[in-house]
Design a protein around this motif. Structure first.
Motif, PDB file in Angstrom:
ATOM      1  N   ALA A 232     162.651  55.378  73.613  1.00  0.00           N
ATOM      2  CA  ALA A 232     161.725  55.994  74.546  1.00  0.00           C
ATOM      3  C   ALA A 232     161.014  56.368  73.152  1.00  0.00           C
ATOM      4  O   ALA A 232     159.688  56.905  72.273  1.00  0.00           O
ATOM      5  N   LEU A 233     162.191  56.333  71.784  1.00  0.00           N
ATOM      6  CA  LEU A 233     161.368  56.810  70.428  1.00  0.00           C
ATOM      7  C   LEU A 233     160.900  56.259  70.221  1.00  0.00           C
ATOM      8  O   LEU A 233     159.824  55.649  68.991  1.00  0.00           O
ATOM      9  N   VAL A 234     161.769  54.381  70.140  1.00  0.00           N
ATOM     10  CA  VAL A 234     160.441  53.475  69.689  1.00  0.00           C
ATOM     11  C   VAL A 234     159.336  52.958  70.087  1.00  0.00           C
ATOM     12  O   VAL A 234     158.584  52.670  69.461  1.00  0.00           O
ATOM     13  N   TRP A 235     159.828  53.652  71.421  1.00  0.00           N
ATOM     14  CA  TRP A 235     157.887  53.342  72.330  1.00  0.00           C
ATOM     15  C   TRP A 235     156.877  54.242  72.033  1.00  0.00           C
ATOM     16  O   TRP A 235     156.313  53.397  71.396  1.00  0.00           O
ATOM     17  N   ALA A 236     157.539  55.722  71.576  1.00  0.00           N
ATOM     18  CA  ALA A 236     156.341  56.345  70.859  1.00  0.00           C
ATOM     19  C   ALA A 236     156.619  56.534  69.417  1.00  0.00           C
ATOM     20  O   ALA A 236     154.837  56.205  69.622  1.00  0.00           O
TER      21      ALA A 236
END
Length: 160
Positions: free
Chosen positions: A85-89
């Motif tokens: 989720a951090l990467v996609w955010a």
């Protein structure tokens, strides 16, 4: 200054763990906030150097698994859902991940993995940290300007 969050993060990223831990122990609440902001900014910069918005999910999944394998020996410290989720955010594909201990751990592991994979020189690493600091400072200035504008609008509405 001994408590400088920038120096602490640089120490972590260059493998100077004793100095990093020593600085962290002396942090004030303000230092912790700045360190968290710099960590998030550095991850944003590093993610965007490696991945692009709209790309296939498989490379991100493989990277997260690789980073967890390298830096999470027990396999329990880094939540893969939070890490992805951090990467996609960072790519603007999902909402920001709320701050939490799990997010800080995942950011740290992901950043270490990204920078190790690139094999950066000290000066390239410093460029990423400088870009992160600029992004954080720009964000703070923008938030301050928005708050000032809101305060001015509120005062005008109330006839002040």
């Amino acid at each position: 200054m001994v408590t400088d969050p920038h120096a602490a993060l640089r120490g972590l990223l260059t493998g100077r763990l004793r100095g990093h831990e020593r600085r962290l122990r002396r942090f004030t609440e303000r230092d912790w906030r700045r360190y968290g902001d710099l960590l998030a900014g550095a991850l944003l910069v590093a993610v965007r150097r490696r991945f692009v918005a709209g790309q296939d999910r498989a490379p991100v999944i493989r990277f997260v698994a690789s980073a967890r394998e390298r830096y999470d020996a027990g396999g329990h410290d880094v939540d893969p859902v939070v890490a992805e989720a951090l990467v996609w955010a960072a790519l603007g594909e999902r909402p920001a991940v709320p701050d939490s201990a799990a997010a800080v751990v995942a950011r740290t592991v992901l950043l270490l993995g990204l920078l190790q994979d690139e094999g950066l020189t000290d000066s390239e690493r410093d460029e990423i940290l400088a870009a992160a600091a600029q992004a954080v400072d720009a964000s703070v200035r923008s938030a301050s300007a928005e708050n000032a504008g809101t305060s001015t609008q509120d005062a005008e509405r109330h006839g002040e």
